[in-house]
Design a protein around this motif. Sequence first.
Motif, short mmCIF file in Angstrom:
data_model
loop_
_atom_site.label_atom_id
_atom_site.label_comp_id
_atom_site.label_asym_id
_atom_site.label_seq_id
_atom_site.Cartn_x
_atom_site.Cartn_y
_atom_site.Cartn_z
N VAL A 85 -12.97 2.33 -11.02
CA VAL A 85 -12.88 1.06 -10.33
C VAL A 85 -11.76 1.14 -9.30
O VAL A 85 -10.65 1.57 -9.64
CB VAL A 85 -12.58 -0.09 -11.33
N ALA A 86 -12.04 0.73 -8.07
CA ALA A 86 -11.00 0.68 -7.03
C ALA A 86 -10.11 -0.53 -7.30
O ALA A 86 -10.60 -1.65 -7.44
CB ALA A 86 -11.63 0.59 -5.65
N ILE A 87 -8.80 -0.29 -7.37
CA ILE A 87 -7.84 -1.37 -7.58
C ILE A 87 -7.30 -1.86 -6.24
O ILE A 87 -7.18 -3.05 -6.00
CB ILE A 87 -6.68 -0.89 -8.47
N LYS A 88 -6.98 -0.90 -5.36
CA LYS A 88 -6.43 -1.24 -4.04
C LYS A 88 -6.84 -0.17 -3.05
O LYS A 88 -6.90 1.01 -3.38
CB LYS A 88 -4.90 -1.28 -4.08
N VAL A 89 -7.07 -0.60 -1.81
CA VAL A 89 -7.36 0.31 -0.70
C VAL A 89 -6.65 -0.25 0.51
O VAL A 89 -6.61 -1.47 0.71
CB VAL A 89 -8.88 0.40 -0.43
N GLY A 90 -6.06 0.63 1.33
CA GLY A 90 -5.37 0.15 2.52
C GLY A 90 -5.07 1.25 3.51
O GLY A 90 -5.39 2.42 3.30
N GLN A 91 -4.42 0.86 4.58
CA GLN A 91 -4.08 1.74 5.69
C GLN A 91 -2.73 2.39 5.46
O GLN A 91 -1.82 1.78 4.92
CB GLN A 91 -4.03 0.91 6.98
N GLY A 111 7.04 0.34 -16.58
CA GLY A 111 6.26 -0.69 -17.26
C GLY A 111 4.96 -0.93 -16.53
O GLY A 111 4.25 0.01 -16.16
N SER A 112 4.64 -2.19 -16.26
CA SER A 112 3.39 -2.52 -15.59
C SER A 112 3.53 -2.56 -14.07
O SER A 112 2.58 -2.85 -13.36
CB SER A 112 2.86 -3.87 -16.09
N GLU A 113 4.72 -2.25 -13.56
CA GLU A 113 4.93 -2.20 -12.10
C GLU A 113 4.90 -0.75 -11.63
O GLU A 113 5.54 0.12 -12.22
CB GLU A 113 6.27 -2.82 -11.72
N VAL A 114 4.14 -0.50 -10.55
CA VAL A 114 4.04 0.84 -9.99
C VAL A 114 4.19 0.74 -8.47
O VAL A 114 3.55 -0.08 -7.82
CB VAL A 114 2.68 1.51 -10.34
N LEU A 115 5.07 1.59 -7.93
CA LEU A 115 5.33 1.65 -6.49
C LEU A 115 4.79 2.97 -5.95
O LEU A 115 4.96 4.02 -6.58
CB LEU A 115 6.83 1.57 -6.20
N PHE A 116 4.17 2.93 -4.77
CA PHE A 116 3.54 4.09 -4.18
C PHE A 116 4.15 4.35 -2.79
O PHE A 116 4.14 3.46 -1.94
CB PHE A 116 2.03 3.89 -4.03
N TYR A 117 4.65 5.57 -2.60
CA TYR A 117 5.27 5.96 -1.34
C TYR A 117 4.51 7.13 -0.74
O TYR A 117 4.05 8.02 -1.46
CB TYR A 117 6.71 6.42 -1.57
N VAL A 118 4.40 7.14 0.59
CA VAL A 118 3.91 8.30 1.32
C VAL A 118 4.97 8.62 2.37
O VAL A 118 5.37 7.74 3.14
CB VAL A 118 2.54 8.05 1.98
N ASN A 119 5.46 9.86 2.33
CA ASN A 119 6.51 10.31 3.25
C ASN A 119 7.70 9.36 3.23
O ASN A 119 8.22 8.94 4.27
CB ASN A 119 5.95 10.51 4.66
N ASN A 120 8.12 9.01 2.01
CA ASN A 120 9.31 8.19 1.75
C ASN A 120 9.21 6.75 2.25
O ASN A 120 10.22 6.06 2.35
CB ASN A 120 10.57 8.87 2.30
N GLU A 121 8.01 6.28 2.56
CA GLU A 121 7.80 4.90 2.98
C GLU A 121 6.95 4.19 1.94
O GLU A 121 5.88 4.69 1.55
CB GLU A 121 7.10 4.86 4.34
N LEU A 122 7.41 3.01 1.49
CA LEU A 122 6.64 2.24 0.51
C LEU A 122 5.32 1.82 1.15
O LEU A 122 5.29 1.19 2.20
CB LEU A 122 7.42 0.99 0.07
N ILE A 123 4.22 2.23 0.50
CA ILE A 123 2.88 1.94 1.01
C ILE A 123 2.29 0.72 0.35
O ILE A 123 1.71 -0.15 0.99
CB ILE A 123 1.95 3.16 0.81
N THR A 124 2.43 0.65 -0.98
CA THR A 124 1.90 -0.49 -1.73
C THR A 124 2.52 -0.50 -3.12
O THR A 124 3.21 0.43 -3.51
CB THR A 124 0.35 -0.43 -1.81
N SER A 125 2.24 -1.56 -3.85
CA SER A 125 2.69 -1.66 -5.24
C SER A 125 1.67 -2.49 -6.02
O SER A 125 0.89 -3.24 -5.43
CB SER A 125 4.07 -2.31 -5.32
#
Length: 163
Positions: A85-91, A111-125
């Motif tokens: 199942v896709a949870i999130k999709v973005g640019q 915990g239930s919080e997850v942060l996603f970075y690409v090349n040291n920039e926060l992309i989504t959470s």
Amino acid sequence: TIIFGPSDGTLTISQDVVREIDSANVTLSNFVTEVDFVNQDDFSKRDGAHDVIFRYIENDSFNRFVIQKYIYSLYYFNTTINNEVAIKVGQINNVRSGDGELNRISIVCKGSEVLFYVNNELITSVHDIAANPGNVMITDVFPDQASNPQPTRYRNFTVWEIP
């Protein structure tokens, strides 16, 4: 505390379009992981995808964060019903696409919080993801290379446990 890595290596093709998987062989809920994927050529013109699989529970479930061209996707996969199942999709605006350039994926799970970075920039959470302990793995998918696969190089695959 570093639990795994840093590890450098290559992912070679193991079946049709999926590369072999490199596993940290850990079971964690709260952690930081990062890996630098090395582009084989112009990443923006390929169907390739860099994947980080996390909170993997064998024969049960896992999450998968993917960057492909200038898009990110976050999936939840339930292995018992073979359903993703896709949870999130973005640019993504900061993907490095040149031959030999690195794209660093970093994920912070607390915990239930997850942060996603690409090349040291926060992309989504996300703030409501299951906090089950599980493994962390990396893989690559390059369907356009299935007939002439080249290894995918990576660097600095590391996992830190956090309180």
